[in-house]
Design a protein around this motif. Structure first.
Motif, mmCIF file in Angstrom:
data_model
loop_
_atom_site.group_PDB
_atom_site.id
_atom_site.type_symbol
_atom_site.label_atom_id
_atom_site.label_comp_id
_atom_site.label_asym_id
_atom_site.label_seq_id
_atom_site.Cartn_x
_atom_site.Cartn_y
_atom_site.Cartn_z
ATOM 1 N N GLY A 1 0.419 -1.249 -0.053
ATOM 2 C CA GLY A 1 0.098 -0.524 0.191
ATOM 3 C C GLY A 1 0.653 0.962 -0.465
ATOM 4 N N ALA A 2 2.018 1.221 0.170
ATOM 5 C CA ALA A 2 3.081 3.041 0.092
ATOM 6 C C ALA A 2 2.719 2.910 -1.360
ATOM 7 C CB ALA A 2 4.453 2.083 0.108
ATOM 8 N N GLU A 3 2.597 4.149 -0.734
ATOM 9 C CA GLU A 3 2.524 5.550 -2.391
ATOM 10 C C GLU A 3 3.158 5.855 -3.031
ATOM 11 O OE1 GLU A 3 0.619 9.418 -3.002
ATOM 12 O OE2 GLU A 3 -0.174 9.010 -1.068
ATOM 13 N N ARG A 4 4.689 6.423 -2.316
ATOM 14 C CA ARG A 4 6.660 6.303 -2.837
ATOM 15 C C ARG A 4 6.906 5.724 -1.763
ATOM 16 N NH1 ARG A 4 6.931 13.054 -3.088
ATOM 17 N NH2 ARG A 4 6.311 13.402 -0.735
ATOM 18 N N ILE A 5 8.339 6.404 -2.745
ATOM 19 C CA ILE A 5 9.509 5.848 -1.372
ATOM 20 C C ILE A 5 10.470 6.591 -2.145
ATOM 21 C CG2 ILE A 5 11.606 3.976 -1.558
ATOM 22 C CD1 ILE A 5 9.377 1.628 -1.800
ATOM 23 N N VAL A 6 11.096 7.402 -1.407
ATOM 24 C CA VAL A 6 11.503 8.470 -1.238
ATOM 25 C C VAL A 6 13.128 7.556 -1.077
ATOM 26 C CG1 VAL A 6 12.700 10.638 -0.314
ATOM 27 C CG2 VAL A 6 9.873 9.981 -0.887
ATOM 28 N N LYS B 1 12.086 11.813 7.782
ATOM 29 C CA LYS B 1 10.920 11.381 8.461
ATOM 30 C C LYS B 1 10.535 12.758 9.130
ATOM 31 C CE LYS B 1 10.044 8.075 11.820
ATOM 32 N NZ LYS B 1 10.539 7.163 12.940
ATOM 33 N N ALA B 2 12.189 13.224 10.588
ATOM 34 C CA ALA B 2 11.200 14.280 11.203
ATOM 35 C C ALA B 2 10.696 15.284 10.596
ATOM 36 C CB ALA B 2 12.782 14.417 11.668
ATOM 37 N N ASP B 3 10.725 15.786 9.377
ATOM 38 C CA ASP B 3 10.293 16.801 8.974
ATOM 39 C C ASP B 3 9.117 17.128 8.470
ATOM 40 O OD1 ASP B 3 12.097 18.625 9.463
ATOM 41 O OD2 ASP B 3 13.540 18.132 7.250
ATOM 42 N N ARG B 4 8.270 15.517 8.589
ATOM 43 C CA ARG B 4 7.433 15.083 7.891
ATOM 44 C C ARG B 4 6.577 14.135 8.680
ATOM 45 N NH1 ARG B 4 11.141 16.394 4.261
ATOM 46 N NH2 ARG B 4 11.293 17.388 2.174
ATOM 47 N N PRO B 5 5.460 14.902 9.206
ATOM 48 C CA PRO B 5 5.123 13.392 10.242
ATOM 49 C C PRO B 5 4.566 12.475 8.744
ATOM 50 C CG PRO B 5 4.512 16.117 10.541
ATOM 51 C CD PRO B 5 5.859 16.021 9.264
ATOM 52 N N GLY B 6 3.944 11.153 9.498
ATOM 53 C CA GLY B 6 3.223 10.063 8.974
ATOM 54 C C GLY B 6 4.564 9.587 7.504
ATOM 55 N N TRP B 7 5.524 9.796 8.282
ATOM 56 C CA TRP B 7 6.518 9.655 6.681
ATOM 57 C C TRP B 7 6.968 8.270 7.891
ATOM 58 C CZ3 TRP B 7 9.335 11.925 2.736
ATOM 59 C CH2 TRP B 7 8.974 12.624 2.118
ATOM 60 N N LEU B 8 7.640 7.366 6.972
ATOM 61 C CA LEU B 8 8.216 6.050 8.186
ATOM 62 C C LEU B 8 9.153 6.161 6.985
ATOM 63 C CD1 LEU B 8 5.292 3.040 7.433
ATOM 64 C CD2 LEU B 8 5.696 5.042 9.297
ATOM 65 N N ALA B 9 10.302 5.724 8.076
ATOM 66 C CA ALA B 9 12.057 5.288 7.705
ATOM 67 C C ALA B 9 13.061 3.781 7.460
ATOM 68 C CB ALA B 9 13.228 6.643 8.679
ATOM 69 N N ARG C 1 0.971 5.323 2.896
ATOM 70 C CA ARG C 1 2.332 5.830 3.512
ATOM 71 C C ARG C 1 3.333 6.119 2.293
ATOM 72 N NH1 ARG C 1 1.966 4.656 8.679
ATOM 73 N NH2 ARG C 1 3.252 6.249 9.870
ATOM 74 N N THR C 2 4.797 7.079 2.913
ATOM 75 C CA THR C 2 5.252 7.604 2.276
ATOM 76 C C THR C 2 6.579 6.871 3.092
ATOM 77 O OG1 THR C 2 4.656 9.426 1.204
ATOM 78 C CG2 THR C 2 7.286 9.004 1.395
ATOM 79 N N VAL C 3 7.549 6.224 2.296
ATOM 80 C CA VAL C 3 8.377 5.326 3.149
ATOM 81 C C VAL C 3 9.916 6.161 2.341
ATOM 82 C CG1 VAL C 3 10.035 2.859 3.150
ATOM 83 C CG2 VAL C 3 7.071 3.106 3.007
ATOM 84 N N VAL C 4 10.884 6.163 3.259
ATOM 85 C CA VAL C 4 12.174 6.603 3.536
ATOM 86 C C VAL C 4 12.683 6.079 3.080
ATOM 87 C CG1 VAL C 4 14.138 8.288 3.780
ATOM 88 C CG2 VAL C 4 11.667 9.039 4.367
ATOM 89 N N GLN C 5 13.770 5.030 2.139
ATOM 90 C CA GLN C 5 14.787 3.618 2.466
ATOM 91 C C GLN C 5 15.857 4.920 2.031
ATOM 92 O OE1 GLN C 5 13.830 1.405 -1.623
ATOM 93 N NE2 GLN C 5 14.361 -0.668 0.211
ATOM 94 N N LYS C 6 16.911 3.900 2.722
ATOM 95 C CA LYS C 6 18.318 4.133 2.532
ATOM 96 C C LYS C 6 19.312 2.311 2.979
ATOM 97 C CE LYS C 6 22.232 4.802 3.700
ATOM 98 N NZ LYS C 6 23.064 3.477 3.744
ATOM 99 N N THR C 7 19.608 2.078 2.173
ATOM 100 C CA THR C 7 20.194 0.796 1.723
ATOM 101 C C THR C 7 22.082 1.102 1.232
ATOM 102 O OG1 THR C 7 20.039 0.190 -0.442
ATOM 103 C CG2 THR C 7 18.345 -0.471 1.581
ATOM 104 N N THR C 8 22.316 0.178 1.872
ATOM 105 C CA THR C 8 24.144 0.373 0.966
ATOM 106 C C THR C 8 24.276 0.484 -0.196
ATOM 107 O OG1 THR C 8 24.950 -0.825 2.862
ATOM 108 C CG2 THR C 8 26.143 -0.635 1.700
ATOM 109 N N ALA C 9 23.392 -0.772 -0.866
ATOM 110 C CA ALA C 9 23.973 -0.687 -2.051
ATOM 111 C C ALA C 9 22.546 -0.030 -3.332
ATOM 112 C CB ALA C 9 23.855 -2.109 -2.083
ATOM 113 N N GLY C 10 21.530 -0.919 -3.670
ATOM 114 C CA GLY C 10 20.567 -0.609 -4.169
ATOM 115 C C GLY C 10 19.910 1.286 -3.906
ATOM 116 N N THR C 11 19.968 1.806 -2.992
ATOM 117 C CA THR C 11 19.103 3.747 -3.119
ATOM 118 C C THR C 11 20.711 3.978 -3.540
ATOM 119 O OG1 THR C 11 19.748 3.595 -1.176
ATOM 120 C CG2 THR C 11 18.060 2.657 -1.028
#
Length: 223
Positions: free
Chosen positions: A30-35, A47-55, A82-92
């Protein structure tokens, strides 16, 4: 991921285990977008600047992050709208490295067919960015080769040899045996979930939206 000397016109960024398998599952849940974030600090700041976002990040669970980079774990989450913020070592990292390309597709086996379909309307060369193990990850190479062959020949390509290579890869072995990462960030089904071919019928396109690099699911109808 090896250094890219030029920005390609069309790039397919491949991370099978596990960033873009996780991203596909997030959209399916159901995620709307991934940053796509360049660092853990950036992810937390967004995440801190945008309430409701997930990290979400790879590695062990950490304070401030809501999820780990595991398809087995994310597949049980309700991410509706939801908007998900994703950080990975390789993919992002790989996707951000080609952010200035005209078209950026992010892929794994779970969206291979839809990715190949999206590429059929593309003329000219396509650059596959293999992100794992500095460009040497065999699971990512196998997936890239499979997508390229699907683009060329259509859906009749036998996926089994490519999936077998991925299952025999170093990353698959390390995930299955608990060598890779904190055990709390690995689900027992992660390898199998990463190797499901065409689990989802959408491709994933990353585009700049203002200062952000945003990943969204697209179907043929959206293209």
């Amino acid at each position: 991921m090896p250094e890219l000397t030029d920005v390609p016109r069309v790039a397919v960024v491949v991370d099978v285990m596990r960033a873009f398998t996780v991203a596909a599952w997030a959209f399916a849940r159901g995620a709307e977008r991934i940053v796509l974030a360049a660092s853990a600090d950036e992810a937390l700041a967004l995440k801190a600047d945008r309430p409701g976002w997930l990290a979400l990040k790879d590695g062990a669970p950490a304070e401030g992050f809501d999820a780990v980079n595991s398809p087995g774990h994310i597949g049980a989450a309700d991410l509706s709208g939801r908007t998900v913020v994703q950080k990975t070592t390789a993919g992002t990292v790989g996707a951000l490295a080609v952010a200035d390309a005209d078209l950026v597709l992010c892929a794994g086996f779970v969206v291979a067919g839809a990715t190949a379909a999206a590429l059929r309307s593309v003329t000219g060369p396509v650059t596959f960015v293999v992100t794992g193990e500095d460009g040497l990850a065999d699971e990512d190479r196998a997936c890239a080769e499979y997508i390229a062959e699907r683009r060329r020949r259509g859906p009749g390509v036998d996926a089994e040899p490519y999936v077998r290579r991925a299952r025999e890869s170093r990353a698959a072995h390390e995930l299955a045996t608990g060598v890779r990462g904190d055990h709390r960030a690995v689900h027992e089904r992660d390898v199998d979930l990463c190797l499901e071919v065409d689990r989802f019928g959408f491709a994933m396109v990353a585009r700049r939206e203002g200062p952000l690099m945003v990943l969204r699911p697209v179907t043929d109808a959206d293209a």
